[in-house]
Enzyme design. Structure first.
Site, PDB file in Angstrom:
ATOM      1  N   GLU A 293       4.094   1.263   2.278  1.00 22.06           N
ATOM      2  CA  GLU A 293       5.183   1.017   3.204  1.00 22.06           C
ATOM      3  C   GLU A 293       6.561   1.123   2.568  1.00 22.06           C
ATOM      4  O   GLU A 293       6.768   0.754   1.431  1.00 22.06           O
ATOM      5  CB  GLU A 293       5.008  -0.330   3.892  1.00 22.06           C
ATOM      6  CG  GLU A 293       4.465  -1.415   3.022  1.00 22.06           C
ATOM      7  CD  GLU A 293       2.939  -1.428   2.907  1.00 22.06           C
ATOM      8  OE1 GLU A 293       2.307  -0.394   3.168  1.00 22.06           O
ATOM      9  OE2 GLU A 293       2.399  -2.471   2.541  1.00 22.06           O
TER      10      GLU A 293
ATOM     11  N   CYS B  16       0.838  -1.204   0.000  1.00 22.57           N
ATOM     12  CA  CYS B  16       0.000   0.000   0.000  1.00 22.57           C
ATOM     13  C   CYS B  16       0.869   1.248   0.000  1.00 22.57           C
ATOM     14  O   CYS B  16       0.897   1.999  -0.959  1.00 22.57           O
ATOM     15  CB  CYS B  16      -0.925  -0.009   1.218  1.00 22.57           C
ATOM     16  SG  CYS B  16      -2.210  -1.270   1.161  1.00 22.57           S
TER      17      CYS B  16
END
Length: 786
Positions: free
Chosen positions: A432, A430
């Site tokens: 990170e 997502c």
């Protein structure tokens, strides 16, 4: 796109996702053959080799890049050694209306007679739940936190460029050299290192065998092919698969095939969280592209065709289905493979090149859910690149998301990485961050900040279960200031984080002992040089992330308490608690006051935003810098994927006026509809969070298509991105669609079969989302002007 790509794309889109039992059967056979006769690392390596020797080889008609995880496009394997599904699970997958997988009677039969009888009560999920404390289970069941590793293996990681410079014969040479250096007299870990290195060596052989099996099949197909063009293509596939991955690629096409074999190796060995990612694909491919173009062996049109065929391979791989709470929090076919585009080079200079622009064209043209894509934006990158990315975003697919490269590098350096390694890193999944090819950065689960506040307000009691699962930090009506409430909240956060980390450490130990990943260890520094597995801390850097959820909801809830109860004394705490327990039934007037007469996060209002900062600091201080059992370090992220929907479902009404069971705020975005002062106010509020102390923070924005029309609209979006990133914002993503269209799509789904929206750190078909998630996206603030 040309006719070949259209055909392959249609095959990918029209194929029905199904469950294949082949991998589960082969793994079970391998365990029966080898378990107890060899060490665990070698067992896992021999199992991988047995898979590579026996799984079905698939070469689809007319494709140029070959290899599938399953037996055919959209065929999804299961991983019984991690999580053994029941026959009932398979029936649910087959019958459910959304994110379904066809399951044949034969698959159910094999699952019941062969797979379940061997794996039930011995899978990693079984081992994990058997080891967890009653406190951990109570928190897990109450929705305080989730746990990723109950069903998927560690492995949230990304390729760097080493796989393009060294073939697996070369990796095997490196492994053999380390084996020769082992000191069995003075090093007490020499035997363990030996077994890990032997396992890696076996895995090198296994991937080469897998590729050569493709070469054999391609050669057989070429011998039967009557179409001369396709015959030549199959002969070329034969040569390529015979050469890579044994050797480093020499051409642009070989480089794509090299990566794809590695990708399949990682996601076949274990069902990693998240899927393995190509990293800086444009920078990795550019040397091959440039050389082939200059030599006249490649044209930009041919490169585009190869990349489009490559794109389709990702879309052929739906994420293996899960069970239980994990399914509730993440129901999607998307496997979270995220490609970085742009950013900077290892020397810190502009990393945008011709392939970067080519990839943006492909995103726009292909309109596929997978792979996910992002653009990395640095102050070194030209505005032209951002404008081109904004043109794609304006198409309304939610692709690509946008990241602040300069912030990402600062985040990684703060975590202790070298500047060189940080510049070679980026983002995946997502949002990170990690050092590509050098780091195991593993998401361990979501943490429900709002639920912890609810438990604090109820003196340690979980009103959902009626159990005392938190600390008794004091009765809420006895608190005379907000600081007293925040002090109690901080104690609860630390208490629950301790429970979470204690469980994480046990899980980390279990994976190191029972489920090493020798294949993935080959391609991540410094597993070979240490003789240590990826799952045992072998990577150069090891980070473990806990993701905070609901920052907007908890901020507005605390703002309501501070403003109405403590500062202005317009509402009694006892009256507020009664209203919450009754879900505002009979107290709609009070609810409207809380909703509309309270300072809210997302409006550049320090009254609310300062509370957001306090909650962030409490969460950060409870997690950041703590050590893992295998030598890693805990960090925080601020993202939910879709867990804000599940977490909302286990929480009653909240002081911000939210009704019970309604989704929480998403990412670091404001509560849906609470931001009233436009997108610039949102980014100013969000930037007050010290995002450089996170490993990722997700911010969603929704615009109507009208305000992004023309060059003026693109320029506005570019300026918004530049300004937010100057404020050290980490990430931005956009939905470009109006709420009226989404409501119509809910009512008439057949009219909107191809409607793609940005959900959280990924995009999905609107029709694939459950109603709660659809409603949440609809209620996000719709910006109609800058």
């Amino acid at each position: 796109m040309n006719e070949r790509v259209k055909k392959l794309r249609e095959q990918s889109l029209s194929s029905v996702p199904c469950i294949t039992i082949e991998r589960a059967r082969i793994v079970t056979e391998a365990y029966k053959k080898y378990e107890g006769k060899v060490s665990v690392p070698v067992l896992r390596a021999l199992t991988f080799k047995y898979l590579m020797e026996n799984k079905t080889i698939c070469i689809n008609e007319d494709e140029l890049i070959v290899g599938e995880r399953g037996t055919k496009p959209q065929a999804t394997p299961t991983y019984p050694e991690l999580c053994c599904h029941t026959v009932e699970d398979l029936e649910v997958m087959n019958d459910r209306k959304k994110i379904s997988f066809k399951v044949s009677d034969e698959v159910k039969k094999v699952e019941r007679l062969e797979i379940m009888t061997f794996w039930q009560n011995r899978s990693m999920r079984d081992l994990i739940f058997n080891q967890m404390s009653d406190k951990w289970k109570a928190c897990y069941n109450a929705g305080i936190f989730t746990e990723f590793m109950e069903q998927r293996a560690p492995g949230h990681t990304v390729a760097d460029d080493k796989i393009y410079k060294k073939g697996f014969l070369g990796f095997k040479d490196d492994i053999n050299e380390k084996l020769k250096e082992l000191d069995y007299i003075n090093d007490i870990d020499a035997y363990e290192k030996q077994e890990q290195l032997k396992a890696m060596s076996i895995c090198c052989d296994a991937l080469i065998i897998f590729a050569k099996r493709h070469a054999v099949l391609a050669n057989e197909l070429a011998g039967k092919e009557s179409n001369e063009r396709r015959k030549r293509e199959l002969e070329e596939i034969t040569k390529i698969c015979d050469y890579v991955p044994a050797n480093p690629p020499r051409t642009f096409r070989e480089a794509l095939q090299m990566y794809w074999f590695v990708h399949l190796g990682v996601i076949t060995e274990l069902n990693t969280w998240d899927s393995f990612c190509p990293g800086k694909l444009d920078q990795h491919l550019y040397p091959f592209y440039k050389k082939d173009i200059e030599q006249g062996t490649l044209t930009s049109e041919a490169a585009k065709e190869l990349l489009e065929c490559f794109w389709i391979k990702f879309n052929n791989q739906p994420a293996p289905p899960k069970v239980g709470i994990t399914l509730e929090e993440s129901g999607t076919y998307t496997d979270f493979c995220n490609i970085n585009i742009g950013g900077i080079k290892p020397d810190g200079s502009d990393g945008v090149n011709e392939v970067s622009y080519l990839l943006l064209e492909i995103i726009k043209e292909m309109r596929l859910l997978q792979p996910s894509t992002n653009v990395q934006i640095s102050r070194k990158n030209p505005d032209e690149f951002i404008i081109k990315a904004c043109e794609v975003i304006r198409e309304g697919m939610g692709f690509p998301s946008v990241f602040n490269t300069d912030a990402v590098v600062k985040e990684l350096i703060r975590q202790g990485k070298s500047i060189q390694d940080a510049r070679c890193g980026g983002t995946s999944g997502c949002v990170e961050v990690g050092c590509f090819g050098r780091e195991a950065y593993i998401l361990t689960g979501y943490f429900n900040l709002v639920k912890v506040l609810e438990i604090t307000l109820n003196n340690g009691l979980d009103i959902g279960t009626g159990r005392l699962i938190g600390l008794e930090t004091g009765k809420i009506d006895e608190f005379s200031t907000l600081d007293e409430l925040l002090e109690a909240f901080e104690k609860q956060v630390k208490y629950f984080i301790d429970i979470k980390i204690r469980g994480n450490n046990m899980i980390e130990k279990l994976y190191a002992k029972y489920m090493p990943a020798p294949f993935m260890s080959i391609i991540i520094d410094d597993c070979i040089s240490k003789g240590k597995d990826y799952n045992a801390g072998g990577a150069r850097y090891n980070s473990r992330y806990i993701q905070g959820v609901g920052i907007g909801t908890i901020t507005d809830s605390l703002s309501a308490i501070k403003y109405h109860v403590f500062d202005n004394k317009t509402i009694k705490m006892s009256d507020l608690m009664t209203a919450l327990k009754q879900d505002f039934v009979g107290d709609e007037k009070l609810r409207q006051i809380l909703l509309n007469k309270t300072p809210k996060y997302g409006n550049d209002n320090d009254y609310a935003d300062d509370l957001m900062k306090k909650v962030f600091d409490i969460f950060y201080n409870a997690v950041d810098g703590r050590n893992t059992i295998n030598g890693g370090t805990y960090r925080i992220e601020m993202l939910p994927t879709t867990c804000h929907v599940y977490f909302g479902s286990v929480i009653g009404a909240t002081p911000d006026g939210r009704k019970a069971k309604v989704p929480l705020s998403e990412g670091i975005s404001p509560v849906q509809g609470a931001d009233k002062n436009g997108p610039t106010a949102v980014i100013k509020s969000a930037s007050k969070m010290d995002q450089l102390r996170t490993g990722g923070a997700l911010l969603n924005q929704k615009f109507t298509p009208q305000i992004l029309r023309g060059q003026k609209g693109l320029s506005r979006m570019k300026d918004l991105i530049r300004v937010y990133f100057k404020l050290d914002g980490h990430h931005l993503q956009f939905n470009v669609i109006d709420a009226e269209t989404l409501r119509d799509a809910q009512k008439c789904p057949d009219k909107y079969k191809n409607l793609i929206v940005r959900v959280a750190g990924y995009s999905d078909y609107f029709n694939n989302l459950n109603k709660a998630l659809q409603d949440e996206i609809i209620t996000r603030t719709e910006h109609k002007e800058f």
